[in-house]
Design a protein around this motif. Structure first.
Motif, PDB file in Angstrom:
ATOM      1  N   LEU A 191     -25.261-101.042 -42.961  1.00 25.56           N
ATOM      2  CA  LEU A 191     -25.244-100.175 -41.609  1.00 25.56           C
ATOM      3  C   LEU A 191     -25.700-101.302 -40.494  1.00 25.56           C
ATOM      4  O   LEU A 191     -26.767-101.914 -40.819  1.00 25.56           O
ATOM      5  CB  LEU A 191     -26.105 -99.130 -41.677  1.00 25.56           C
ATOM      6  N   TRP A 192     -25.356-101.135 -39.337  1.00 22.72           N
ATOM      7  CA  TRP A 192     -25.423-101.951 -38.380  1.00 22.72           C
ATOM      8  C   TRP A 192     -25.748-101.342 -37.200  1.00 22.72           C
ATOM      9  O   TRP A 192     -25.158-100.452 -36.787  1.00 22.72           O
ATOM     10  CB  TRP A 192     -24.306-103.116 -37.864  1.00 22.72           C
ATOM     11  N   ASP A 193     -26.939-101.681 -36.349  1.00 19.12           N
ATOM     12  CA  ASP A 193     -27.352-101.068 -35.143  1.00 19.12           C
ATOM     13  C   ASP A 193     -26.507-101.936 -34.185  1.00 19.12           C
ATOM     14  O   ASP A 193     -26.736-102.914 -34.011  1.00 19.12           O
ATOM     15  CB  ASP A 193     -28.739-101.217 -34.813  1.00 19.12           C
ATOM     16  N   ILE A 194     -25.442-101.252 -33.404  1.00 19.32           N
ATOM     17  CA  ILE A 194     -24.646-102.007 -32.294  1.00 19.32           C
ATOM     18  C   ILE A 194     -24.934-101.586 -30.890  1.00 19.32           C
ATOM     19  O   ILE A 194     -23.798-101.341 -30.161  1.00 19.32           O
ATOM     20  CB  ILE A 194     -23.347-102.070 -32.874  1.00 19.32           C
ATOM     21  N   PRO A 240     -30.717 -94.112 -39.556  1.00 23.54           N
ATOM     22  CA  PRO A 240     -29.774 -95.220 -40.336  1.00 23.54           C
ATOM     23  C   PRO A 240     -30.521 -96.288 -41.162  1.00 23.54           C
ATOM     24  O   PRO A 240     -30.149 -96.708 -41.771  1.00 23.54           O
ATOM     25  CB  PRO A 240     -29.199 -96.003 -39.072  1.00 23.54           C
ATOM     26  N   ALA A 241     -31.989 -96.389 -40.666  1.00 29.39           N
ATOM     27  CA  ALA A 241     -32.743 -97.188 -41.446  1.00 29.39           C
ATOM     28  C   ALA A 241     -33.112 -96.634 -42.973  1.00 29.39           C
ATOM     29  O   ALA A 241     -33.412 -97.490 -43.825  1.00 29.39           O
ATOM     30  CB  ALA A 241     -33.742 -97.536 -40.904  1.00 29.39           C
ATOM     31  N   GLN A 242     -33.152 -95.220 -43.050  1.00 30.03           N
ATOM     32  CA  GLN A 242     -33.118 -94.735 -44.215  1.00 30.03           C
ATOM     33  C   GLN A 242     -32.079 -93.633 -44.610  1.00 30.03           C
ATOM     34  O   GLN A 242     -32.269 -92.387 -44.726  1.00 30.03           O
ATOM     35  CB  GLN A 242     -34.685 -93.900 -44.264  1.00 30.03           C
ATOM     36  N   PRO A 243     -30.845 -94.025 -44.913  1.00 26.01           N
ATOM     37  CA  PRO A 243     -30.224 -92.923 -45.442  1.00 26.01           C
ATOM     38  C   PRO A 243     -30.269 -92.277 -46.684  1.00 26.01           C
ATOM     39  O   PRO A 243     -30.910 -92.854 -47.821  1.00 26.01           O
ATOM     40  CB  PRO A 243     -28.792 -94.288 -45.860  1.00 26.01           C
TER      41      PRO A 243
END
Length: 277
Positions: A191-194, A240-243
């Motif tokens: 997962l990417w933060d865009i 998102p950092a902890q799915p």
């Protein structure tokens, strides 16, 4: 798929899909990509004959061939439509992506010159606002982000390529446009933060090899189809950092494509549509 036609199904009763009309018989080789054009009654199909056909399926029993898009020198392997339905990206094993304006579907216009790719294209995805296009290719070690806003006839690369080592990397952009899922560096899912597409940031890895990816319409859930017999897995990616894995009944097997994921209702009311390859 291995055939050169596409079948439309009426899935108003998902447990008992029935044929909605005749097969869309227009290609001369195997079909490799299919996508609906948002906000329209159009469907695009593409395949090994190198062409993309746009169909009007307002009346499924009487589908109408609206336009044929050409320009590739090899088979078409990936399609992506912008959320407003005006832009269609077509990826090919000839190592290029061609964008088409579909504002007048009967007279599509090629936008700029083909976008060069390191290898044949395996996946494409637009951000919800249509300003960013993600691409990935078979055998590549990366996925790429492009500045593809509607005012830009010729997209430009955004930042450095994203690590995505996998035989055929996949990409999916969450509805909010700030989260991207790709194949990860260890054949997992990353997962990417865009939020800033020019400076994407990896935020989490899911230890799960993938064959297809799809976000729910509200962006809360990510469906990951494994190519190792694990079936389809769902993750809550609100953080998102902890799915967080979501436990609901999903069929096992090796899905070749996740076609949709319904994000309405409670977690246990989700539904996932997919194809078993």
């Amino acid at each position: 798929g291995p055939t050169d036609n596409t079948v439309l199904l009426n899935v108003s009763d998902p447990a008992r899909p029935v044929s909605a009309g005749p097969a869309l018989d227009g290609h001369t080789a195997a079909i490799k990509a299919v996508t609906f054009i948002p906000g329209t009654r159009l469907l695009a199909t593409a395949g090994d004959d190198g062409s993309t056909i746009v169909w009007n399926i307002t009346s499924p029993p009487r589908p109408d061939r609206v336009a044929t898009l050409t320009g590739h020198t090899a088979g078409v392997t990936a399609l992506a439509a912008s959320a407003n339905g005006d832009d269609l990206a077509v990826g090919s094993s000839d190592n290029t992506v061609i964008r088409w304006a579909l504002t007048d579907p009967a007279h599509p216009v090629q936008l700029g010159s083909p976008l060069p790719q390191p290898t044949g294209v395996s996946a494409l995805a637009f951000s919800p606002d249509g300003d960013t296009l993600a691409s990935a290719g078979a055998g590549q070690t990366s996925a790429s982000l492009w500045n593809a806003g509607p005012s830009l006839v010729q997209p430009t690369p955004l930042g450095a390529p994203l690590s995505a080592q996998a035989p055929e990397p996949r990409v999916a952009v969450a509805p909010g446009g700030k989260l991207l899922a790709t194949s990860g560096p260890a054949n997992d899912t990353r997962l990417w933060d865009i939020a800033n597409p020019a400076a994407p940031r990896a935020v989490a890895d899911l230890d799960l090899p993938e064959n297809a990816l799809a976000f729910s319409p509200d962006g809360r859930l990510l469906a990951v189809a494994s190519d190792h017999g694990a079936g389809v897995s769902l993750f809550n990616v609100s953080n998102p950092a902890q799915p967080v894995p979501v436990s609901i009944p999903v069929p096992q097997g090796e899905p070749s494509q996740i076609t949709s994921i319904n994000g309405e209702g409670s977690v246990f009311g989700e539904s996932v549509a997919f194809e078993i390859g």
